[in-house]
Design a protein around this motif. Structure first.
Motif, PDB file in Angstrom:
ATOM      1  N   HIS A  20      -5.212  69.148  52.200  1.00  0.00           N
ATOM      2  CA  HIS A  20      -5.615  68.616  53.507  1.00  0.00           C
ATOM      3  C   HIS A  20      -6.496  69.610  54.257  1.00  0.00           C
ATOM      4  O   HIS A  20      -7.517  69.241  54.850  1.00  0.00           O
ATOM      5  CB  HIS A  20      -4.383  68.279  54.347  1.00  0.00           C
ATOM      6  CG  HIS A  20      -4.726  67.694  55.681  1.00  0.00           C
ATOM      7  ND1 HIS A  20      -4.902  68.473  56.815  1.00  0.00           N
ATOM      8  CD2 HIS A  20      -4.957  66.402  56.071  1.00  0.00           C
ATOM      9  CE1 HIS A  20      -5.206  67.697  57.836  1.00  0.00           C
ATOM     10  NE2 HIS A  20      -5.238  66.443  57.409  1.00  0.00           N
ATOM     11  N   GLN A  21      -6.122  70.873  54.233  1.00  0.00           N
ATOM     12  CA  GLN A  21      -6.867  71.894  54.959  1.00  0.00           C
ATOM     13  C   GLN A  21      -8.153  72.312  54.233  1.00  0.00           C
ATOM     14  O   GLN A  21      -9.045  72.887  54.843  1.00  0.00           O
ATOM     15  CB  GLN A  21      -5.985  73.126  55.164  1.00  0.00           C
ATOM     16  CG  GLN A  21      -4.720  72.890  55.970  1.00  0.00           C
ATOM     17  CD  GLN A  21      -5.006  72.569  57.426  1.00  0.00           C
ATOM     18  OE1 GLN A  21      -5.298  71.415  57.748  1.00  0.00           O
ATOM     19  NE2 GLN A  21      -4.958  73.572  58.280  1.00  0.00           N
ATOM     20  N   LYS A  22      -8.194  72.044  52.900  1.00  0.00           N
ATOM     21  CA  LYS A  22      -9.349  72.397  52.063  1.00  0.00           C
ATOM     22  C   LYS A  22      -9.709  73.890  52.198  1.00  0.00           C
ATOM     23  O   LYS A  22     -10.872  74.270  52.334  1.00  0.00           O
ATOM     24  CB  LYS A  22     -10.546  71.511  52.387  1.00  0.00           C
ATOM     25  CG  LYS A  22     -10.316  70.048  51.988  1.00  0.00           C
ATOM     26  CD  LYS A  22     -11.524  69.186  52.292  1.00  0.00           C
ATOM     27  CE  LYS A  22     -11.437  67.840  51.608  1.00  0.00           C
ATOM     28  NZ  LYS A  22     -10.177  67.101  51.793  1.00  0.00           N
ATOM     29  N   PRO A  72      -1.391  61.800  50.455  1.00  0.00           N
ATOM     30  CA  PRO A  72      -1.820  62.050  51.835  1.00  0.00           C
ATOM     31  C   PRO A  72      -0.766  62.852  52.587  1.00  0.00           C
ATOM     32  O   PRO A  72       0.440  62.715  52.342  1.00  0.00           O
ATOM     33  CB  PRO A  72      -1.989  60.642  52.412  1.00  0.00           C
ATOM     34  CG  PRO A  72      -1.186  59.753  51.528  1.00  0.00           C
ATOM     35  CD  PRO A  72      -1.191  60.381  50.171  1.00  0.00           C
ATOM     36  N   ILE A  73      -1.213  63.683  53.479  1.00  0.00           N
ATOM     37  CA  ILE A  73      -0.317  64.584  54.193  1.00  0.00           C
ATOM     38  C   ILE A  73       0.745  63.815  54.980  1.00  0.00           C
ATOM     39  O   ILE A  73       1.851  64.300  55.206  1.00  0.00           O
ATOM     40  CB  ILE A  73      -1.119  65.525  55.121  1.00  0.00           C
ATOM     41  CG1 ILE A  73      -0.276  66.718  55.565  1.00  0.00           C
ATOM     42  CG2 ILE A  73      -1.692  64.776  56.305  1.00  0.00           C
ATOM     43  CD1 ILE A  73      -0.029  67.727  54.485  1.00  0.00           C
ATOM     44  N   PRO A 113      -6.881  63.259  48.635  1.00  0.00           N
ATOM     45  CA  PRO A 113      -5.791  64.079  48.068  1.00  0.00           C
ATOM     46  C   PRO A 113      -4.868  63.262  47.167  1.00  0.00           C
ATOM     47  O   PRO A 113      -4.817  62.030  47.266  1.00  0.00           O
ATOM     48  CB  PRO A 113      -5.049  64.574  49.310  1.00  0.00           C
ATOM     49  CG  PRO A 113      -5.312  63.528  50.348  1.00  0.00           C
ATOM     50  CD  PRO A 113      -6.702  63.021  50.078  1.00  0.00           C
ATOM     51  N   GLU A 170      -1.549  63.788  61.500  1.00  0.00           N
ATOM     52  CA  GLU A 170      -1.856  64.955  60.663  1.00  0.00           C
ATOM     53  C   GLU A 170      -1.246  66.218  61.242  1.00  0.00           C
ATOM     54  O   GLU A 170      -0.715  67.057  60.507  1.00  0.00           O
ATOM     55  CB  GLU A 170      -3.372  65.098  60.515  1.00  0.00           C
ATOM     56  CG  GLU A 170      -3.994  63.986  59.666  1.00  0.00           C
ATOM     57  CD  GLU A 170      -5.501  64.044  59.638  1.00  0.00           C
ATOM     58  OE1 GLU A 170      -6.084  64.975  60.248  1.00  0.00           O
ATOM     59  OE2 GLU A 170      -6.118  63.151  59.011  1.00  0.00           O
ATOM     60  N   ARG A 229      -3.522  56.302  51.319  1.00  0.00           N
ATOM     61  CA  ARG A 229      -3.136  56.333  52.736  1.00  0.00           C
ATOM     62  C   ARG A 229      -2.821  54.937  53.254  1.00  0.00           C
ATOM     63  O   ARG A 229      -1.887  54.737  54.033  1.00  0.00           O
ATOM     64  CB  ARG A 229      -4.258  56.994  53.543  1.00  0.00           C
ATOM     65  CG  ARG A 229      -3.938  57.144  55.022  1.00  0.00           C
ATOM     66  CD  ARG A 229      -4.961  58.026  55.729  1.00  0.00           C
ATOM     67  NE  ARG A 229      -4.622  59.440  55.592  1.00  0.00           N
ATOM     68  CZ  ARG A 229      -5.392  60.337  54.989  1.00  0.00           C
ATOM     69  NH1 ARG A 229      -6.524  59.965  54.446  1.00  0.00           N
ATOM     70  NH2 ARG A 229      -5.026  61.600  54.921  1.00  0.00           N
TER      71      ARG A 229
END
Length: 614
Positions: A176-178, A143-144, A140, A224, A209
């Motif tokens: 993140h969830q795509k 990053p989340i 991503p 996460e 990350r």
């Protein structure tokens, strides 16, 4: 002077008639096709079929250019690949067009000729991933876990300006969830996309990350989970009473899908309220043609009009002014928002841009509202108290470098500056138009006219940021004419006149770029290329800005000013014909046609001309 006085009277009478019963004015805040396309896709996703929303399709079709493209502004050349892809997705998914229709094939030809999907911007690629037409990036952009960083960390979320932040949070959740949505007509869209070069290479993330991993002790799974909850809390906290995220269409669009990726069904109250809030942003343009605004410009337009009408001669006691003031007082913000994170000692007191905006004040709207209120502060104590709170907030928002940002103080970290493009999108540095406009207010409407520390610091910043040709770059208008107008009127208000070398240089630049017809005109290309690009024709709005700047520093009307006034009076026989976008927003993603501008700025300029030279 009689002709000028007559034109002022005509404009004033029209604007009085246009005022709404609540004291505001409602003009369209019109941008390119992106928000119309998003609204159609959201409507289809939620299985709705609103007749009013469907009318934006007529605008989308009408906006297609002869080469098959859609554009963000009329002279964008070539057209805009992202706007073209998004418009086609909307037309295909709603069933308005089939893949083999001529307008779809023409658009496809344009996209293929100009590089395919690889040339689309990041948001368009996200749309294609969201609707299942290409995979999500494996890494991503952010990053989340970034959502968990404390404000002491340079990579924390609040070092990014608010309008970008409210887009990034739902996008980070989605990446993140795509999430992928499978809608009816997907096969037709895939058919239309077939043959278009994809070759979508993954872009380098802003933060890896590994750059932030050492800040955390939890397991990756735990991190996460915590970050997703933090993102959800952020979106809910920043949702306005109408259900929209920060009162923006595009951020609300992505919030809906982010909520769904976190388990919220599409019929959930949050999602339905968000959709209904966006419906209120619809604005009728012509018969059968609607536009879904990115937001409303009600507070901005109303504050400018209340001020301008008073400059044109309406007294503070006039019913139109009193109604407008009451509307603005109700929109002053009374609670702290994200702006207070880098400015913890200031109390609330600013104003925002849209009608539904309670947590996102900005510098320009605040100074505009304060100008409108100033003549009434002498007769009503409560108005003076509101005005004083606003002035204090404005002064507290000055950056340490002396300039003013648009929304948030000290939101320009060093790590953005390695990339001018990145800085333009994510940061909120001091800029010339905001600094100039704030100086103009402080010099003309407060007791700060003498070279107080804030004013001296701001003037120094402005002089340091003047371009070599004598102009200033304006971030929120088009572009060098706008910035130069803001800077000159600001400097004039605090005592700098035509004898100052840098003022003389700016006057010479404005005189040099005047068109043969007496007007001024600048292309939105100036924003893209970061240098002055003439439009090739004049516009009433940009002519008014240039004239107002010259009038502010000129003791007698010059031939250049007289020629500009003559052009302005000729064009004002029908202000609506000035349809070129003269506003900029969201770092080059939006170019805005403010429908109020052809009334506001010419009226203000004619009023200033009459006051100074009559």
């Amino acid at each position: 002077m009689n002709q000028i006085k007559k034109q002022i009277h005509l404009l004033v009478e029209k604007l009085i008639q246009d005022q709404k019963s609540n004291g505001s004015w409602s003009f369209c805040f019109e941008n390119g096709p992106i928000t119309d396309s998003y609204m159609i896709l959201l409507m289809i996703t939620l299985a709705k079929r609103d007749s009013s929303v469907m009318k934006v399709l007529n605008r989308i079709i009408k906006m297609q250019s002869s080469d098959g493209s859609w554009k963000l502004y009329p002279d964008e050349n070539p057209g805009n690949i992202s706007a073209t892809i998004e418009a086609c997705l909307a037309l295909l998914y709603c069933g308005k067009c089939a893949p083999d229709d001529p307008i779809m094939q023409k658009a496809k030809g344009f996209i293929m000729k100009h590089g395919g999907l690889q040339k689309a911007n990041r948001l368009t690629k996200i749309l294609l991933s969201l609707f299942g037409h290409q995979p999500w990036p494996s890494i991503p952009l952010l990053p989340i876990e970034c959502l968990l960083l404390p404000t002491s960390n340079p990579y924390n979320l609040f070092n990014i300006v608010g309008y970008a932040r409210v887009h990034l949070v739902p996008l980070m959740i989605l990446a993140h969830q795509k999430l992928q949505i499978d809608l009816p007509h997907k096969n037709e869209v895939d058919q239309w996309l077939s043959g278009i070069p994809i070759n979508v290479t993954e872009e380098e993330p802003l933060i890896h990350r590994k750059q932030i991993a050492h800040h955390f002790t939890h397991s990756q799974i735990k991190l996460e989970k915590l970050a997703l909850q933090q993102g959800l809390d952020f979106m809910i906290k920043h949702t306005e009473i109408d259900g929209t995220l920060y009162s923006y269409t595009t951020s609300t669009f992505f919030m809906v899908f982010a909520l769904h990726s976190l388990g919220y069904p599409f019929n959930h109250m949050y999602i339905q309220k968000a959709y209904n809030g966006l419906v209120t942003f619809l604005f009728p343009l012509d018969e059968g043609i609607y536009h879904l605004q990115e937001t409303s410009s009600t507070v901005w337009d109303t504050s400018l009009l209340v001020y301008t009408l008073q400059q044109a001669g309406l007294p503070a006691e006039h019913p139109t002014i009193k109604k407008g003031i009451q509307y603005l007082l109700k929109r002053q913000q009374v609670k702290k928002g994200d702006w207070s994170i880098h400015n913890p000692y200031s109390q609330p007191g600013g104003w925002g841009f849209s009608d539904i905006n309670t947590i996102n004040p900005d510098i320009d709207d605040t100074s505009a509202c304060l100008r409108a209120l100033t003549p009434s502060t002498y007769r009503v104590q409560s108005i003076y108290s509101a005005w004083k709170r606003g002035v204090q907030w404005l002064l507290f928002m000055q950056n340490p470098d002396g300039g003013w940002p648009a929304f948030e103080k000290q939101t320009d970290p060093i790590w953005f500056r390695v990339s001018p493009k990145l800085r333009h999108v994510l940061a909120d540095p001091s800029n010339s138009d905001l600094t100039g406009r704030t100086l103009e207010f402080l010099g003309n409407f407060t007791d700060q006219r003498g070279l107080s520390k804030p004013i001296e610091h701001a003037c120094r910043w402005l002089f340091q940021h003047q371009q070599k040709d004598g102009s200033w770059y304006g971030r929120w208008g088009i572009c060098y004419i706008y910035g130069t107008w803001a800077a000159l009127t600001g400097l004039s208000a605090v005592g700098y006149d035509h004898t100052h070398p840098q003022v003389k240089k700016a006057v010479a630049w404005l005189s040099h770029i005047q068109n043969p017809d007496g007007g001024w005109g600048e292309s939105c290309d100036s924003d893209r290329q970061q240098k002055f690009i003439p439009l090739g024709r004049s516009t009433t709005v940009q002519t008014a800005w240039a004239l107002d700047a010259l009038i502010s520093v000129t003791t007698k009307p010059t031939k250049k000013i007289q020629a500009g006034i003559k052009y302005l009076l000729q064009r004002l026989s029908d202000p609506t014909i000035d349809d070129y976008p003269t506003g900029a927003g969201f770092a080059g993603q939006f170019y805005i046609r403010y429908h109020a501008y052809p009334f506001i700025w010419p009226l203000l300029t004619l009023s200033h001309y009459y006051q100074r030279y009559s």
